[in-house]
Design a protein around this motif. Sequence first.
Motif, PDB file in Angstrom:
ATOM      1  N   PRO A  62       0.815  -1.228   0.000  1.00  0.00           N
ATOM      2  CA  PRO A  62       0.000   0.000   0.000  1.00  0.00           C
ATOM      3  C   PRO A  62       0.845   1.272   0.000  1.00  0.00           C
ATOM      4  CG  PRO A  62      -0.944  -1.616   1.501  1.00  0.00           C
ATOM      5  CD  PRO A  62       0.389  -2.157   1.061  1.00  0.00           C
ATOM      6  N   ARG A  63       2.017   1.244   0.659  1.00  0.00           N
ATOM      7  CA  ARG A  63       2.881   2.429   0.636  1.00  0.00           C
ATOM      8  C   ARG A  63       3.415   2.678  -0.770  1.00  0.00           C
ATOM      9  NH1 ARG A  63       5.069  -0.129   5.178  1.00  0.00           N
ATOM     10  NH2 ARG A  63       7.111  -0.403   4.176  1.00  0.00           N
ATOM     11  N   LEU A  64       3.783   1.589  -1.477  1.00  0.00           N
ATOM     12  CA  LEU A  64       4.250   1.735  -2.852  1.00  0.00           C
ATOM     13  C   LEU A  64       3.122   2.268  -3.728  1.00  0.00           C
ATOM     14  CD1 LEU A  64       6.576   1.209  -4.894  1.00  0.00           C
ATOM     15  CD2 LEU A  64       5.566  -1.049  -5.283  1.00  0.00           C
ATOM     16  N   ALA A  65       1.924   1.728  -3.556  1.00  0.00           N
ATOM     17  CA  ALA A  65       0.777   2.166  -4.352  1.00  0.00           C
ATOM     18  C   ALA A  65       0.435   3.630  -4.102  1.00  0.00           C
ATOM     19  CB  ALA A  65      -0.432   1.286  -4.049  1.00  0.00           C
ATOM     20  N   ALA A  66       0.768   4.117  -2.909  1.00  0.00           N
ATOM     21  CA  ALA A  66       0.486   5.514  -2.566  1.00  0.00           C
ATOM     22  C   ALA A  66       1.574   6.454  -3.053  1.00  0.00           C
ATOM     23  CB  ALA A  66       0.316   5.646  -1.056  1.00  0.00           C
ATOM     24  N   GLY A  67       2.645   5.902  -3.674  1.00  0.00           N
ATOM     25  CA  GLY A  67       3.707   6.743  -4.210  1.00  0.00           C
ATOM     26  C   GLY A  67       4.771   7.120  -3.214  1.00  0.00           C
ATOM     27  N   ASP A  68       4.931   6.343  -2.141  1.00  0.00           N
ATOM     28  CA  ASP A  68       5.959   6.652  -1.147  1.00  0.00           C
ATOM     29  C   ASP A  68       7.349   6.529  -1.769  1.00  0.00           C
ATOM     30  OD1 ASP A  68       6.794   7.015   1.765  1.00  0.00           O
ATOM     31  OD2 ASP A  68       7.802   5.138   1.256  1.00  0.00           O
ATOM     32  N   GLY A  69       8.115   7.614  -1.738  1.00  0.00           N
ATOM     33  CA  GLY A  69       9.414   7.648  -2.409  1.00  0.00           C
ATOM     34  C   GLY A  69      10.423   6.681  -1.832  1.00  0.00           C
ATOM     35  N   GLU A  70      10.477   6.561  -0.510  1.00  0.00           N
ATOM     36  CA  GLU A  70      11.458   5.674   0.110  1.00  0.00           C
ATOM     37  C   GLU A  70      11.162   4.217  -0.233  1.00  0.00           C
ATOM     38  OE1 GLU A  70      14.708   4.228   2.037  1.00  0.00           O
ATOM     39  OE2 GLU A  70      14.238   6.281   1.383  1.00  0.00           O
ATOM     40  N   THR A  71       9.885   3.839  -0.273  1.00  0.00           N
ATOM     41  CA  THR A  71       9.521   2.473  -0.644  1.00  0.00           C
ATOM     42  C   THR A  71       9.961   2.174  -2.068  1.00  0.00           C
ATOM     43  OG1 THR A  71       7.601   2.598   0.824  1.00  0.00           O
ATOM     44  CG2 THR A  71       7.626   0.820  -0.793  1.00  0.00           C
ATOM     45  N   MET A  72       9.764   3.121  -2.988  1.00  0.00           N
ATOM     46  CA  MET A  72      10.209   2.920  -4.367  1.00  0.00           C
ATOM     47  C   MET A  72      11.726   2.818  -4.435  1.00  0.00           C
ATOM     48  SD  MET A  72       9.726   2.460  -7.561  1.00  0.00           S
ATOM     49  CE  MET A  72       8.025   2.849  -8.004  1.00  0.00           C
ATOM     50  N   ARG A  73      12.440   3.617  -3.669  1.00  0.00           N
ATOM     51  CA  ARG A  73      13.919   3.554  -3.692  1.00  0.00           C
ATOM     52  C   ARG A  73      14.409   2.190  -3.215  1.00  0.00           C
ATOM     53  NH1 ARG A  73      13.331   9.117  -2.614  1.00  0.00           N
ATOM     54  NH2 ARG A  73      13.094   8.801  -0.372  1.00  0.00           N
ATOM     55  N   ILE A  74      13.750   1.618  -2.210  1.00  0.00           N
ATOM     56  CA  ILE A  74      14.133   0.286  -1.743  1.00  0.00           C
ATOM     57  C   ILE A  74      13.873  -0.754  -2.831  1.00  0.00           C
ATOM     58  CG2 ILE A  74      13.627  -1.535  -0.057  1.00  0.00           C
ATOM     59  CD1 ILE A  74      12.969   0.667   1.956  1.00  0.00           C
ATOM     60  N   LEU A  75      12.750  -0.625  -3.524  1.00  0.00           N
ATOM     61  CA  LEU A  75      12.448  -1.551  -4.615  1.00  0.00           C
ATOM     62  C   LEU A  75      13.501  -1.460  -5.717  1.00  0.00           C
ATOM     63  CD1 LEU A  75      10.658  -3.554  -6.139  1.00  0.00           C
ATOM     64  CD2 LEU A  75       9.296  -1.604  -6.937  1.00  0.00           C
ATOM     65  N   ILE A  76      13.920  -0.257  -6.067  1.00  0.00           N
ATOM     66  CA  ILE A  76      14.950  -0.080  -7.102  1.00  0.00           C
ATOM     67  C   ILE A  76      16.263  -0.711  -6.658  1.00  0.00           C
ATOM     68  CG2 ILE A  76      16.317   1.601  -8.394  1.00  0.00           C
ATOM     69  CD1 ILE A  76      13.379   1.322  -9.278  1.00  0.00           C
ATOM     70  N   ARG A  77      16.632  -0.525  -5.386  1.00  0.00           N
ATOM     71  CA  ARG A  77      17.843  -1.180  -4.879  1.00  0.00           C
ATOM     72  C   ARG A  77      17.695  -2.691  -4.946  1.00  0.00           C
ATOM     73  NH1 ARG A  77      17.780   2.829  -0.796  1.00  0.00           N
ATOM     74  NH2 ARG A  77      17.103   1.346   0.785  1.00  0.00           N
ATOM     75  N   GLY A  78      16.484  -3.181  -4.656  1.00  0.00           N
ATOM     76  CA  GLY A  78      16.255  -4.615  -4.722  1.00  0.00           C
ATOM     77  C   GLY A  78      16.428  -5.164  -6.124  1.00  0.00           C
ATOM     78  N   LEU A  79      15.916  -4.461  -7.132  1.00  0.00           N
ATOM     79  CA  LEU A  79      16.088  -4.883  -8.521  1.00  0.00           C
ATOM     80  C   LEU A  79      17.566  -4.904  -8.903  1.00  0.00           C
ATOM     81  CD1 LEU A  79      13.126  -2.879 -10.070  1.00  0.00           C
ATOM     82  CD2 LEU A  79      13.428  -5.357 -10.298  1.00  0.00           C
ATOM     83  N   ARG A  80      18.279  -3.841  -8.542  1.00  0.00           N
ATOM     84  CA  ARG A  80      19.709  -3.762  -8.875  1.00  0.00           C
ATOM     85  C   ARG A  80      20.497  -4.849  -8.152  1.00  0.00           C
ATOM     86  NH1 ARG A  80      20.414   1.123  -7.470  1.00  0.00           N
ATOM     87  NH2 ARG A  80      20.239   2.144  -9.511  1.00  0.00           N
ATOM     88  N   ASP A  81      20.206  -5.066  -6.868  1.00  0.00           N
ATOM     89  CA  ASP A  81      20.951  -6.063  -6.096  1.00  0.00           C
ATOM     90  C   ASP A  81      20.648  -7.476  -6.563  1.00  0.00           C
ATOM     91  OD1 ASP A  81      21.988  -3.976  -4.679  1.00  0.00           O
ATOM     92  OD2 ASP A  81      20.901  -4.367  -2.821  1.00  0.00           O
TER      93      ASP A  81
END
Length: 334
Positions: free
Chosen positions: A116-135
């Motif tokens: 739900p935080r990602l769906a709401a556009g939370d920037g920190e949640t998206m940054r963690i997801l991007i790090r997860g994809l890269r890692d």
Amino acid sequence: MLRLWLGYEDLTRIRITPGLSPVGQTVLGAQASRGTGPAPLPGSWRSRTRTGLTGPSRFLLDLVPPGRCLPDFLTPYTRVPGLEPELDAVASTPVRRLRAELEQTYGPRPPASWLPRLAAGDGETMRILIRGLRDFHRAALADAWSELSAHQRAEASVHARRMAGGGIDGLLGGLHDAVRWTPPVLEIETLRAGDVRLQGRGLVITFSLFVAGPRVLVTADGPVTVVLPVPRPFTGAGRAPDALPKVLGRTRAAMIGLLGADGELTTGTLAARLGVSAPSASQHATSLRGAGLITSRRRGKTVLHTLTPLGERLLHGQGTRSRGGGDLNAARES
């Protein structure tokens, strides 16, 4: 059953590519790592991948439960190929689209409490997801990218020859047992269902070792992509980790590996990912270019670097002797 409706323009825009984009392979690889299939993936690859994952990587796994359709924002279409441009596209997904695709994919019961935080556009949640994809890409795919690419190129060649001999009907009629071509409709037994009218966007046919059956990726502004399984054994072991550093030096070997994984990178991106200054990255690129291993082209204020065929052969362990006058001694670090 998913039905793709192809018009005349779509039929003229069919492309066969050797493999999915880095982020596309990463997402499907993450999903495959959670299951027990498909058969081409050895248990050793799964074990090695799970051992090397970071916290953000495990965050990514929440989004890709096995046997489920994936939200399309995770596999963006970008006109500039490569891991970093695609990650930028994921990070730039509008909030309205995030919310709609997450709700459509997971319904009222998301598989993770943070969705739900990602769906709401939370920037920190998206940054963690991007790090997860890269890692995850680093832990699971980077070392094995040359093997993945070789399998995918071989499969693409099979289908390209089929199209050369039988035309569009021969290609679309022989894609897979789960795909049926009844002009103008391509019927696909996959996780999706319904009708998609391409309306001139075109069709990309590509391949992955991380799927057991056909998958379809749909984007709003790019072609529809049909991902077909590769029926070839995959070890996932990658190349010997010290082979290229002995020839080129550690930094330039790492640069070759990054370009092999992403296809095309800017000097600034290379510098950031190598942990060196931009002038240092530029100097290393100049040496590799002088040895005939990379090419560089300017786009606006940036310079984009790509492996040459010789660089590809070196990365894939097919020899280090240059053709056309390149000197590998010039590429060695002092």
